[in-house]
Motif scaffolding. Sequence first.
Motif, short mmCIF file in Angstrom:
data_model
loop_
_atom_site.label_atom_id
_atom_site.label_comp_id
_atom_site.label_asym_id
_atom_site.label_seq_id
_atom_site.Cartn_x
_atom_site.Cartn_y
_atom_site.Cartn_z
N LEU A 1 -6.01 2.36 19.19
CA LEU A 1 -5.34 1.58 18.16
C LEU A 1 -5.52 2.27 16.82
N LYS A 2 -4.44 2.46 16.08
CA LYS A 2 -4.45 3.18 14.81
C LYS A 2 -4.00 2.28 13.67
N VAL A 3 -4.41 2.65 12.46
CA VAL A 3 -3.98 1.95 11.24
C VAL A 3 -3.42 2.99 10.28
N LEU A 4 -2.31 2.66 9.65
CA LEU A 4 -1.70 3.56 8.67
C LEU A 4 -2.31 3.29 7.30
N ILE A 5 -2.92 4.33 6.72
CA ILE A 5 -3.50 4.22 5.37
C ILE A 5 -2.93 5.33 4.50
N HIS A 6 -3.15 5.24 3.21
CA HIS A 6 -2.69 6.29 2.31
C HIS A 6 -3.65 6.41 1.13
N GLN A 7 -3.39 7.39 0.28
CA GLN A 7 -4.19 7.56 -0.94
C GLN A 7 -3.55 6.74 -2.06
N ARG A 8 -4.35 5.90 -2.65
CA ARG A 8 -3.85 5.01 -3.71
C ARG A 8 -3.33 5.86 -4.88
N PRO A 9 -2.06 5.64 -5.31
CA PRO A 9 -1.44 6.53 -6.30
C PRO A 9 -1.68 6.15 -7.76
N TYR A 10 -2.45 5.12 -8.04
CA TYR A 10 -2.66 4.72 -9.43
C TYR A 10 -4.03 4.06 -9.58
N GLU A 11 -4.45 3.95 -10.81
CA GLU A 11 -5.73 3.29 -11.12
C GLU A 11 -5.56 1.78 -11.07
N PRO A 12 -6.66 1.05 -10.80
CA PRO A 12 -7.99 1.56 -10.48
C PRO A 12 -8.08 2.06 -9.03
N GLY A 13 -8.95 3.01 -8.80
CA GLY A 13 -9.14 3.53 -7.46
C GLY A 13 -8.15 4.60 -7.06
N MET A 14 -7.52 5.26 -8.03
CA MET A 14 -6.54 6.29 -7.70
C MET A 14 -7.16 7.36 -6.82
N GLY A 15 -6.46 7.72 -5.74
CA GLY A 15 -6.95 8.72 -4.81
C GLY A 15 -7.81 8.18 -3.69
N GLU A 16 -8.24 6.93 -3.79
CA GLU A 16 -9.04 6.33 -2.73
C GLU A 16 -8.16 5.94 -1.55
N HIS A 17 -8.77 5.83 -0.37
CA HIS A 17 -8.04 5.38 0.81
C HIS A 17 -7.72 3.88 0.64
N SER A 18 -6.51 3.54 1.05
CA SER A 18 -6.02 2.18 0.82
C SER A 18 -5.06 1.77 1.92
N LEU A 19 -4.94 0.48 2.14
CA LEU A 19 -3.86 -0.04 2.96
C LEU A 19 -2.54 0.13 2.22
N ILE A 20 -1.47 -0.11 2.93
CA ILE A 20 -0.14 -0.02 2.34
C ILE A 20 0.15 -1.32 1.59
N GLY A 21 0.59 -1.24 0.35
CA GLY A 21 0.83 -2.47 -0.39
C GLY A 21 1.62 -2.25 -1.66
N GLY A 22 1.82 -3.34 -2.39
CA GLY A 22 2.55 -3.30 -3.64
C GLY A 22 2.69 -4.69 -4.22
N PHE A 23 3.24 -4.77 -5.42
CA PHE A 23 3.39 -6.07 -6.08
C PHE A 23 4.69 -6.75 -5.66
N VAL A 24 4.64 -8.07 -5.65
CA VAL A 24 5.84 -8.87 -5.36
C VAL A 24 6.73 -8.85 -6.59
N LYS A 25 8.00 -8.53 -6.39
CA LYS A 25 8.94 -8.49 -7.50
C LYS A 25 9.41 -9.90 -7.85
N SER A 26 9.90 -10.06 -9.08
CA SER A 26 10.28 -11.39 -9.57
C SER A 26 11.46 -11.98 -8.83
#
Length: 212
Positions: A26-51
Amino acid sequence: MTAYKSHPKFFVSVDCIIFGFAEGRLKVLIHQRPYEPGMGEHSLIGGFVKSDESVDSSAKRILKEFTGLDNVYMQQLAAYGEVERDPGERVISIVYYALINVDHYDTSLSDIHKAKWVDVDNLPTLCFDHNDMVQKARQMIGETIKNKPIGSNLLPQYFTLSSLQSLYESILGTSIDKRNFRRSISEKDYILATNMIDKDSSRRGATLYRFR
């Protein structure tokens, strides 16, 4: 409107735990966080909810952006709202998990998003509370797969019982007796034997199965 103005405003984000199954794990897709805080750290896939979008629509958009896939199996897991969970701002995250066939994943997106598949049992330290999110999602999948055919979202159309057992073991995090597993599978009316044989798995070949 006065009641609304008197309360603070928070950020709302979506985190997507994208599971796949490859090499018997079983695998999980992760990526490098592209912005601060924690830029470059391993992260789950995510983003902000648009209005102009619902939380569900936001999750589907993010999943599409990172995998290239529509209409995949996805369920809402939980809301994470600890006051200091995000050192940048007060962010409440609505968490979803998705199950995809890794063969359908658009690999060209890996370089764009600096994303990679990692074994669920060998996750690196993820930012914030993301490791806890993965473990909670895995537990939920483990309970669900016992009674519902969600494994169809992770496996190819035709598969051997050995592959199916590897999937169950990887999700549950434990080994399963082969005879007991096959007895249990024979009682599930949504897993069907076909008249096809997988000649790659052994000299005699193994029967291929499919989900109803």
